[in-house]
Design an enzyme around this catalytic site. Sequence first.
Site, PDB file in Angstrom:
ATOM      1  N   HIS A  10       4.695   0.527   4.302  1.00 13.84           N
ATOM      2  CA  HIS A  10       3.306   0.334   3.854  1.00 13.84           C
ATOM      3  C   HIS A  10       2.295   0.647   4.965  1.00 13.84           C
ATOM      4  O   HIS A  10       1.096   0.720   4.693  1.00 13.84           O
ATOM      5  CB  HIS A  10       3.083  -1.064   3.273  1.00 13.84           C
ATOM      6  CG  HIS A  10       2.962  -2.170   4.276  1.00 13.84           C
ATOM      7  ND1 HIS A  10       2.286  -3.353   4.014  1.00 13.84           N
ATOM      8  CD2 HIS A  10       3.446  -2.307   5.537  1.00 13.84           C
ATOM      9  CE1 HIS A  10       2.354  -4.155   5.070  1.00 13.84           C
ATOM     10  NE2 HIS A  10       3.053  -3.547   5.991  1.00 13.84           N
ATOM     11  N   ASP A  17      -9.699  -0.426   3.848  1.00  9.53           N
ATOM     12  CA  ASP A  17      -8.531  -1.112   4.398  1.00  9.53           C
ATOM     13  C   ASP A  17      -8.858  -1.597   5.811  1.00  9.53           C
ATOM     14  O   ASP A  17      -9.657  -0.975   6.523  1.00  9.53           O
ATOM     15  CB  ASP A  17      -7.351  -0.125   4.451  1.00  9.53           C
ATOM     16  CG  ASP A  17      -5.989  -0.785   4.561  1.00  9.53           C
ATOM     17  OD1 ASP A  17      -5.895  -1.852   5.182  1.00  9.53           O
ATOM     18  OD2 ASP A  17      -5.017  -0.208   4.039  1.00  9.53           O
ATOM     19  N   ASP A  58      -7.469  -1.879  -0.381  1.00  9.39           N
ATOM     20  CA  ASP A  58      -6.557  -2.912   0.090  1.00  9.39           C
ATOM     21  C   ASP A  58      -7.346  -4.207   0.234  1.00  9.39           C
ATOM     22  O   ASP A  58      -8.402  -4.234   0.878  1.00  9.39           O
ATOM     23  CB  ASP A  58      -5.980  -2.486   1.449  1.00  9.39           C
ATOM     24  CG  ASP A  58      -4.880  -3.385   1.962  1.00  9.39           C
ATOM     25  OD1 ASP A  58      -5.010  -4.618   1.850  1.00  9.39           O
ATOM     26  OD2 ASP A  58      -3.891  -2.861   2.516  1.00  9.39           O
ATOM     27  N   HIS A  68      -6.513  -1.480   7.933  1.00  8.52           N
ATOM     28  CA  HIS A  68      -5.569  -0.648   8.675  1.00  8.52           C
ATOM     29  C   HIS A  68      -5.690   0.804   8.216  1.00  8.52           C
ATOM     30  O   HIS A  68      -6.014   1.080   7.058  1.00  8.52           O
ATOM     31  CB  HIS A  68      -4.127  -1.129   8.433  1.00  8.52           C
ATOM     32  CG  HIS A  68      -3.955  -2.609   8.614  1.00  8.52           C
ATOM     33  ND1 HIS A  68      -4.198  -3.512   7.596  1.00  8.52           N
ATOM     34  CD2 HIS A  68      -3.577  -3.331   9.692  1.00  8.52           C
ATOM     35  CE1 HIS A  68      -3.966  -4.741   8.047  1.00  8.52           C
ATOM     36  NE2 HIS A  68      -3.599  -4.661   9.306  1.00  8.52           N
ATOM     37  N   ASP A 114      -6.999  -6.577   2.101  1.00  2.00           N
ATOM     38  CA  ASP A 114      -7.237  -7.050   3.458  1.00  2.00           C
ATOM     39  C   ASP A 114      -8.403  -6.336   4.140  1.00  2.00           C
ATOM     40  O   ASP A 114      -8.756  -6.662   5.282  1.00  2.00           O
ATOM     41  CB  ASP A 114      -5.972  -7.014   4.314  1.00  2.00           C
ATOM     42  CG  ASP A 114      -5.485  -5.615   4.690  1.00  2.00           C
ATOM     43  OD1 ASP A 114      -6.286  -4.660   4.697  1.00  2.00           O
ATOM     44  OD2 ASP A 114      -4.288  -5.480   4.999  1.00  2.00           O
ATOM     45  N   GLU A 136      -2.102  -4.905  -2.270  1.00  3.34           N
ATOM     46  CA  GLU A 136      -1.840  -5.912  -1.241  1.00  3.34           C
ATOM     47  C   GLU A 136      -2.380  -7.302  -1.581  1.00  3.34           C
ATOM     48  O   GLU A 136      -2.620  -8.120  -0.689  1.00  3.34           O
ATOM     49  CB  GLU A 136      -2.357  -5.459   0.126  1.00  3.34           C
ATOM     50  CG  GLU A 136      -1.684  -4.194   0.675  1.00  3.34           C
ATOM     51  CD  GLU A 136      -0.299  -4.417   1.256  1.00  3.34           C
ATOM     52  OE1 GLU A 136       0.171  -5.575   1.256  1.00  3.34           O
ATOM     53  OE2 GLU A 136       0.319  -3.428   1.715  1.00  3.34           O
ATOM     54  N   HIS A 153       0.802  -1.226   0.000  1.00  2.44           N
ATOM     55  CA  HIS A 153       0.000   0.000   0.000  1.00  2.44           C
ATOM     56  C   HIS A 153       0.834   1.274   0.000  1.00  2.44           C
ATOM     57  O   HIS A 153       0.291   2.368  -0.178  1.00  2.44           O
ATOM     58  CB  HIS A 153      -0.979  -0.005   1.185  1.00  2.44           C
ATOM     59  CG  HIS A 153      -2.321   0.561   0.832  1.00  2.44           C
ATOM     60  ND1 HIS A 153      -3.481   0.265   1.513  1.00  2.44           N
ATOM     61  CD2 HIS A 153      -2.705   1.417  -0.160  1.00  2.44           C
ATOM     62  CE1 HIS A 153      -4.497   0.915   0.976  1.00  2.44           C
ATOM     63  NE2 HIS A 153      -4.051   1.630  -0.033  1.00  2.44           N
ATOM     64  N   ASP A 170      -3.058   2.907   8.221  1.00  5.95           N
ATOM     65  CA  ASP A 170      -1.793   3.269   7.570  1.00  5.95           C
ATOM     66  C   ASP A 170      -1.428   4.730   7.815  1.00  5.95           C
ATOM     67  O   ASP A 170      -0.972   5.437   6.921  1.00  5.95           O
ATOM     68  CB  ASP A 170      -1.835   2.970   6.069  1.00  5.95           C
ATOM     69  CG  ASP A 170      -1.912   1.476   5.778  1.00  5.95           C
ATOM     70  OD1 ASP A 170      -1.701   0.673   6.711  1.00  5.95           O
ATOM     71  OD2 ASP A 170      -2.186   1.105   4.622  1.00  5.95           O
TER      72      ASP A 170
END
Length: 298
Positions: free
Chosen positions: A140, A123, A225, A125, A227, A270, A97, A127
Amino acid sequence: MDLSILGIPMDLGAGRRGVDMGPSALRNAHLAGTLRGLGHTVTDLGDVEVPLPETLDKHAESGLIFLDPIIAACRSAAERVAALPEGTFPVTLGGDHSVSMGTVTGNALRGGTPRRTGLIWVDAHTDYNTPQSSPSGNIHGMPVAHLTGLGDPHLSGLGGGWHLQPEDIVMIGIRSVDANERELLREAGIKAYTMKDVDQLGITRITEETLERLSDTERLHVSFDADALDPSVAPGVGTPVPGGLTYREGHLLMELLSESGRVTSLDIVEVNPVLDTRNQTAEVMVGMAASLLGQRIL
């Protein structure tokens, strides 16, 4: 629309190998053919050149892992995206990412004049770490902070004097945030919808609120992303977190954003085929891209 696909096969910002093969996995999942099937004109621009980590010294003088080659790859991505014609819709493929520092910057600078850009960050996360707050040192986990001007000046300066405004960022699907990162988010005032919010409010209301919050932006970039989706849906990711978006929640989010007619660019990042099952995650993410770009059930 005229769509341009650009791969950034980089895993220098991640803690696990494999996401450098993400662009190939997405292409093998028939990304271009799927988008052409929706009536779009699709041009594949190939990949930004990124060195293999085995050929590099891991630490820069700053202490950040692979800082210099990440800067070079993100700058190249930004330049190539910024050079695209105004009417083009870029579909950029990671890679980890951290590539978004280049892709978001490039999309904001297209046409030669910086445009107010909204970022929808899908996402698990946020980030939003800086080099000082990050427990891992992996870049990332830092791209959004650098896009807003925090952190290392070489990374935050990729757009010259341009930075994202925190009020122009909305995060969706969040369920893993570091303690120091949480404080930075609160200070910045970034709107983040956690999975608790998804459970309580539903994707439809969240999407409506997101579009309203970003209504004054000239461009709207979606950075997705893999995830963000639950690992049962997208197992091929380096940092899986249980309890993510379902298959239908992901598609509904993309369909509603598509119906708004406001999205101007997309990241898919990702995807890690080394950790995947028969390219399942890449195929799911191609479906998400298709929903954003016009695919409907009826």
